[in-house]
Design an enzyme around this catalytic site. Structure first.
Site: not given
Length: 231
Positions: A94, A96, A119, A168, A226
């Site tokens: 997580h 910001h 991709d 958020h 790939y």
């Protein structure tokens, strides 16, 4: 306890700093041992430059601390709900980060504007609904995880390994903590590119489906071509 996983999670936390995805102590990375059903996560409010593997916290899937002397990240309950719901994932991050957070604050999914997005994310990066006042008051952190899972519905969470939490910021995940950070870095890049693209051409609707399929499936699934065989 889980020394190797603690070292991996520490390195993943330091990588989000190196990649410019966090300010001060914002953000957190966790990893899970599926064999033991234990989660390793960054401690709450500890500066990244001071962290060692012994500072990381180990909890069970109910959030009970089973190893460590510090309090776990305040986002722990969100991480735990994602691990319980998305059983293929091995790491959660997580942040910001600036552009992904801007899209989250605008409550807009990030559309696939080109092949860089394709991709990594098969379609839009979803955004959650707003949480209710009751959810925020009662169990805000877990409710955040519930909203993320809800916004995927029947969609495979590995096809778009990230979500924007309305008002958020972004959460991303992967098969390992390092993979989760990799996806978070790419998420910020495609959020920035989408912002610039729409500023230049506000009417663009997205990448053609054929091009989305071509780029996503060359890297993912049984027909992926790939990279090098066995890598």
């Amino acid at each position: 306890m889980l020394r190797q996983l603690r070292e991996q999670v520490l390195e993943a936390n330091l990588e989000v700093v190196r990649r410019g995805l966090v300010l001060y102590t914002f953000g957190n990375v966790s990893g899970i041992s599926r064999d033991e059903n234990l989660v390793v996560i960054k401690p709450s409010g500890v500066p990244y430059e001071r962290m060692t593997p012994d500072d990381l916290v180990v909890t069970d899937l109910d959030g009970k601390v089973v190893w460590g002397e510090l309090r776990p990240s305040s986002d722990l309950a969100t991480h735990l709900h994602l691990y319980k719901s998305f059983t293929e994932i091995g790491g959660v991050v997580h942040t910001h980060s600036e552009f992904a957070t801007a899209w989250a604050q605008a409550r807009r999914p990030i559309p696939p504007m080109g092949t860089t997005h394709a991709d990594y994310f098969y379609g839009p990066v979803p955004v959650t609904r707003e949480l209710t006042a009751e959810e925020i008051d009662r169990d805000y952190v877990r409710a955040t995880g519930v909203a993320i899972v809800e916004c995927f519905g029947n969609r495979d969470p590995m096809e778009a390994p990230a979500a924007l939490v309305a008002d958020h910021g972004p959460f991303a995940w992967g098969r390992t903590p390092d993979d989760a950070v990799h996806n978070a870095v790419v998420l910020e890049a495609v959020a920035r590119m989408a912002t610039y693209t729409l500023s230049l051409r506000p009417d663009k609707s997205g990448v053609p489906q054929a091009l989305l399929d071509r780029h996503y499936f060359r890297k993912h699934g049984q027909t992926a071509t790939y990279g090098q065989s066995g890598s």
